[in-house]
Design a protein around this motif. Sequence first.
Motif, mmCIF file in Angstrom:
data_model
loop_
_atom_site.group_PDB
_atom_site.id
_atom_site.type_symbol
_atom_site.label_atom_id
_atom_site.label_comp_id
_atom_site.label_asym_id
_atom_site.label_seq_id
_atom_site.Cartn_x
_atom_site.Cartn_y
_atom_site.Cartn_z
ATOM 1 N N LEU A 107 0.955 -1.242 -0.100
ATOM 2 C CA LEU A 107 0.087 0.050 -0.085
ATOM 3 C C LEU A 107 0.719 1.214 0.084
ATOM 4 C CD1 LEU A 107 -2.776 -1.000 2.471
ATOM 5 C CD2 LEU A 107 -2.805 -0.904 -0.142
ATOM 6 N N GLN A 108 2.101 1.067 0.583
ATOM 7 C CA GLN A 108 2.781 2.453 0.492
ATOM 8 C C GLN A 108 3.922 2.248 -0.451
ATOM 9 O OE1 GLN A 108 4.319 2.207 4.802
ATOM 10 N NE2 GLN A 108 2.376 2.999 5.716
ATOM 11 N N ALA A 109 3.840 1.302 -1.314
ATOM 12 C CA ALA A 109 4.842 1.285 -2.534
ATOM 13 C C ALA A 109 6.343 1.170 -1.989
ATOM 14 C CB ALA A 109 4.769 2.532 -3.419
ATOM 15 N N GLU A 110 6.477 0.320 -0.834
ATOM 16 C CA GLU A 110 7.837 0.044 -0.134
ATOM 17 C C GLU A 110 8.084 -1.540 -0.392
ATOM 18 O OE1 GLU A 110 7.631 1.761 3.480
ATOM 19 O OE2 GLU A 110 8.023 3.752 2.580
ATOM 20 N N LEU A 111 7.611 -2.295 -1.435
ATOM 21 C CA LEU A 111 7.921 -3.695 -1.461
ATOM 22 C C LEU A 111 9.282 -4.073 -1.269
ATOM 23 C CD1 LEU A 111 5.261 -4.950 -4.191
ATOM 24 C CD2 LEU A 111 5.042 -5.202 -1.537
ATOM 25 N N ASN A 112 9.590 -5.056 -0.474
ATOM 26 C CA ASN A 112 10.812 -5.660 -0.472
ATOM 27 C C ASN A 112 11.308 -6.373 -2.024
ATOM 28 O OD1 ASN A 112 12.941 -7.938 0.460
ATOM 29 N ND2 ASN A 112 13.366 -6.250 1.658
ATOM 30 N N VAL A 113 12.382 -6.133 -2.559
ATOM 31 C CA VAL A 113 12.727 -6.707 -3.711
ATOM 32 C C VAL A 113 12.840 -8.406 -3.345
ATOM 33 C CG1 VAL A 113 14.350 -7.048 -5.225
ATOM 34 C CG2 VAL A 113 13.673 -4.726 -4.952
ATOM 35 N N ARG A 154 18.513 -7.584 -13.877
ATOM 36 C CA ARG A 154 19.285 -6.466 -13.241
ATOM 37 C C ARG A 154 19.497 -6.569 -11.795
ATOM 38 N NH1 ARG A 154 19.144 -0.519 -12.816
ATOM 39 N NH2 ARG A 154 16.904 -0.636 -13.638
ATOM 40 N N ALA A 155 18.306 -6.865 -11.210
ATOM 41 C CA ALA A 155 18.656 -7.063 -9.473
ATOM 42 C C ALA A 155 19.319 -8.139 -9.321
ATOM 43 C CB ALA A 155 17.158 -6.949 -8.964
ATOM 44 N N TYR A 156 19.098 -9.264 -9.746
ATOM 45 C CA TYR A 156 19.600 -10.430 -9.651
ATOM 46 C C TYR A 156 21.430 -10.368 -9.672
ATOM 47 C CZ TYR A 156 21.279 -15.256 -9.828
ATOM 48 O OH TYR A 156 21.878 -16.432 -9.647
ATOM 49 N N LEU A 157 21.847 -9.768 -10.903
ATOM 50 C CA LEU A 157 22.961 -9.409 -11.062
ATOM 51 C C LEU A 157 23.708 -8.486 -10.209
ATOM 52 C CD1 LEU A 157 23.225 -9.209 -14.955
ATOM 53 C CD2 LEU A 157 23.831 -10.956 -13.683
ATOM 54 N N GLY A 158 22.837 -7.390 -9.733
ATOM 55 C CA GLY A 158 23.475 -6.503 -8.581
ATOM 56 C C GLY A 158 23.079 -7.077 -7.236
ATOM 57 N N GLY A 159 22.847 -8.416 -7.039
ATOM 58 C CA GLY A 159 23.034 -9.011 -5.718
ATOM 59 C C GLY A 159 21.954 -8.747 -4.857
ATOM 60 N N MET A 160 20.677 -8.372 -5.496
ATOM 61 C CA MET A 160 19.467 -7.984 -4.670
ATOM 62 C C MET A 160 18.788 -9.299 -4.298
ATOM 63 S SD MET A 160 18.153 -4.212 -5.907
ATOM 64 C CE MET A 160 17.154 -3.992 -4.468
ATOM 65 N N GLN A 195 3.245 1.414 -10.580
ATOM 66 C CA GLN A 195 3.083 0.053 -10.600
ATOM 67 C C GLN A 195 3.484 -1.255 -10.144
ATOM 68 O OE1 GLN A 195 2.327 -0.401 -15.038
ATOM 69 N NE2 GLN A 195 0.453 1.017 -14.833
ATOM 70 N N THR A 196 4.875 -0.851 -9.863
ATOM 71 C CA THR A 196 5.634 -1.692 -9.355
ATOM 72 C C THR A 196 5.726 -1.839 -7.839
ATOM 73 O OG1 THR A 196 7.970 -0.546 -9.213
ATOM 74 C CG2 THR A 196 7.356 -1.820 -11.269
ATOM 75 N N ARG A 197 4.992 -0.948 -7.160
ATOM 76 C CA ARG A 197 5.030 -0.667 -5.594
ATOM 77 C C ARG A 197 6.209 -0.514 -4.897
ATOM 78 N NH1 ARG A 197 1.366 1.920 -5.800
ATOM 79 N NH2 ARG A 197 1.057 1.692 -3.430
ATOM 80 N N GLY A 198 7.164 0.123 -5.630
ATOM 81 C CA GLY A 198 8.479 0.513 -4.910
ATOM 82 C C GLY A 198 9.568 -0.301 -5.286
ATOM 83 N N LEU A 199 9.145 -1.579 -6.077
ATOM 84 C CA LEU A 199 10.439 -2.354 -6.367
ATOM 85 C C LEU A 199 11.468 -1.711 -7.526
ATOM 86 C CD1 LEU A 199 8.308 -5.880 -7.151
ATOM 87 C CD2 LEU A 199 9.699 -5.341 -5.130
ATOM 88 N N LEU A 200 10.825 -1.268 -8.482
ATOM 89 C CA LEU A 200 11.708 -0.609 -9.764
ATOM 90 C C LEU A 200 12.467 0.618 -9.056
ATOM 91 C CD1 LEU A 200 12.943 -0.650 -12.402
ATOM 92 C CD2 LEU A 200 10.931 0.639 -13.119
ATOM 93 N N ARG A 201 12.047 1.440 -8.036
ATOM 94 C CA ARG A 201 12.536 2.480 -7.396
ATOM 95 C C ARG A 201 13.919 1.842 -6.574
ATOM 96 N NH1 ARG A 201 8.748 4.140 -4.954
ATOM 97 N NH2 ARG A 201 9.269 3.505 -2.829
#
Length: 306
Positions: A107-113, A154-160, A195-201
């Motif tokens: 709801l707060q667009a702060e989803l954990n990747v 990109r997130a996977y390669l970046g270690g997320m 739309q990604t609820r904070g994931l892309l950010r």
Amino acid sequence: HALLSQHLGCRGGTLRASRTSSFESSDEVANVNELTTNESDSIRKRVAVLVCPAQFCVPEDYEMLFDNLSLLQKEVNVDIASSSQTVPLGRTDWIKVARQLPTRAFLQAELNVKETLDWYFQAIEDGLAQIFEAEGPDVDICLVGHSIGGWVARAYLGGMSLSSSAVHQLAIKRCTSLVTLGTPHLSPDDALVDQTRGLLRAIEETPSCSPKFLEERGISITCVCSEGIAGRLELDPEKLIAIGSYLPLTGQFQGVNGDGIVPSSLAFLDQPAERVLVDKCAETGEAVRHIHVLPTPWNLLNPKEA
């Protein structure tokens, strides 16, 4: 497909296509010719391609891509490993995202990747494990991300993914390139909704996911997008769908071009990432679209009917 084949681990030369999918300048053509000439004198590279699919897409949707890559590898100095594949996901796997819907973070667009995409990260590692088992630890890896698959890769390669597995460590060592196709890399402040609820950010703000950081680790990035579909108020379903996608992503639709889903203005990363902008298919003359698969209740249950 031809543009993609030129970016499977190759470096040097800015390969940017014009609106008719041809190279814009003589300097770019010279760069391509020089690159091809230099590589033809060396040992052919062996590259395994792992496709990270778009939302609700599955391996069956990319069979034609691999068929064409097999044909095109004769034109470039690359051998496509027979173990190349699409990340093993089923259409119903995407429903796992719904676990985050009732949370405060959503709801707060702060989803954990890590928490939200762990199932996708694990599928990437499953695909990589199959490739390394078949090809050995010395094969080069090219990740091809379609739509959401581009920023997940990109997130996977970046270690997320926070993975410490041997597969992840070997993948980081052996990955030479990331190619994104119609991937929304930016989450602009003027978007009507995140739309990604904070994931892309979160991925944007993570230094290890930046093109500069990945390039320093030996991973080149090429971003490909179409501008063949304009958002216009016309009695054309395709144009109306484009408006429905462009408007929430950019806050406007007039004068916005893209692939019918992703505006081209959001599909490119900063240098040293390379940019390839296309409009029409050079062979058919038709606009290059985001996707040619429409998920329905029927093919969600039976992928063969996609």
